[in-house]
Design an enzyme around this catalytic site. Structure first.
Site, PDB file in Angstrom:
ATOM      1  N   MET A 130     -18.349 -48.278   3.050  1.00 28.89           N
ATOM      2  CA  MET A 130     -17.182 -48.944   2.523  1.00 28.89           C
ATOM      3  C   MET A 130     -16.287 -49.375   3.680  1.00 28.89           C
ATOM      4  O   MET A 130     -15.524 -48.592   4.199  1.00 28.89           O
ATOM      5  CB  MET A 130     -16.415 -48.006   1.585  1.00 28.89           C
ATOM      6  CG  MET A 130     -15.060 -48.536   1.220  1.00 28.89           C
ATOM      7  SD  MET A 130     -13.995 -47.364   0.372  1.00 28.89           S
ATOM      8  CE  MET A 130     -13.393 -46.407   1.735  1.00 28.89           C
ATOM      9  N   PRO A 131     -16.378 -50.612   4.125  1.00 26.98           N
ATOM     10  CA  PRO A 131     -15.448 -51.096   5.143  1.00 26.98           C
ATOM     11  C   PRO A 131     -14.045 -51.245   4.561  1.00 26.98           C
ATOM     12  O   PRO A 131     -13.878 -51.623   3.401  1.00 26.98           O
ATOM     13  CB  PRO A 131     -16.021 -52.453   5.549  1.00 26.98           C
ATOM     14  CG  PRO A 131     -16.980 -52.832   4.487  1.00 26.98           C
ATOM     15  CD  PRO A 131     -17.386 -51.602   3.771  1.00 26.98           C
ATOM     16  N   LEU A 132     -13.065 -50.929   5.380  1.00 27.60           N
ATOM     17  CA  LEU A 132     -11.659 -51.028   4.973  1.00 27.60           C
ATOM     18  C   LEU A 132     -10.916 -51.880   5.998  1.00 27.60           C
ATOM     19  O   LEU A 132     -10.907 -51.565   7.190  1.00 27.60           O
ATOM     20  CB  LEU A 132     -11.025 -49.631   4.900  1.00 27.60           C
ATOM     21  CG  LEU A 132      -9.515 -49.568   4.709  1.00 27.60           C
ATOM     22  CD1 LEU A 132      -9.100 -50.200   3.388  1.00 27.60           C
ATOM     23  CD2 LEU A 132      -9.036 -48.133   4.800  1.00 27.60           C
ATOM     24  N   TRP A 178     -13.023 -53.284   1.133  1.00 27.56           N
ATOM     25  CA  TRP A 178     -11.678 -52.945   0.663  1.00 27.56           C
ATOM     26  C   TRP A 178     -10.649 -53.568   1.600  1.00 27.56           C
ATOM     27  O   TRP A 178     -10.837 -53.564   2.820  1.00 27.56           O
ATOM     28  CB  TRP A 178     -11.486 -51.430   0.664  1.00 27.56           C
ATOM     29  CG  TRP A 178     -12.288 -50.712  -0.372  1.00 27.56           C
ATOM     30  CD1 TRP A 178     -13.655 -50.617  -0.417  1.00 27.56           C
ATOM     31  CD2 TRP A 178     -11.801 -50.010  -1.492  1.00 27.56           C
ATOM     32  NE1 TRP A 178     -14.036 -49.885  -1.501  1.00 27.56           N
ATOM     33  CE2 TRP A 178     -12.911 -49.490  -2.186  1.00 27.56           C
ATOM     34  CE3 TRP A 178     -10.536 -49.754  -1.979  1.00 27.56           C
ATOM     35  CZ2 TRP A 178     -12.791 -48.744  -3.340  1.00 27.56           C
ATOM     36  CZ3 TRP A 178     -10.417 -49.001  -3.133  1.00 27.56           C
ATOM     37  CH2 TRP A 178     -11.535 -48.503  -3.809  1.00 27.56           C
TER      38      TRP A 178
END
Length: 61
Positions: A1-3, A40
């Site tokens: 999940m990259p943020l 995200w």
């Protein structure tokens, strides 16, 4: 999940924030190959009196 986190001075419209989230997501997907739904984006808006550059508060400019 990259943020992807964005901190900016408050005052942008909801449409500007939508466009920013869309563009950042699209760029990440294009470069890294992730699915858009895995990216995200958070946008933190702070008042101008909480930002300074060159030793001067943005609110004082």
């Amino acid at each position: 999940m990259p943020l992807i986190q964005v901190k900016q001075i408050a005052g942008r419209t909801e449409e500007q924030k939508r466009a920013l989230a869309r563009e950042l997501t699209d760029a990440y997907v294009r470069v890294m190959g992730n699915k858009p739904e895995s990216v995200w984006v958070t946008i933190d808006e702070l008042p101008a009196e909480n930002w300074a550059t060159g030793g001067t508060l943005i609110a004082d400019r």
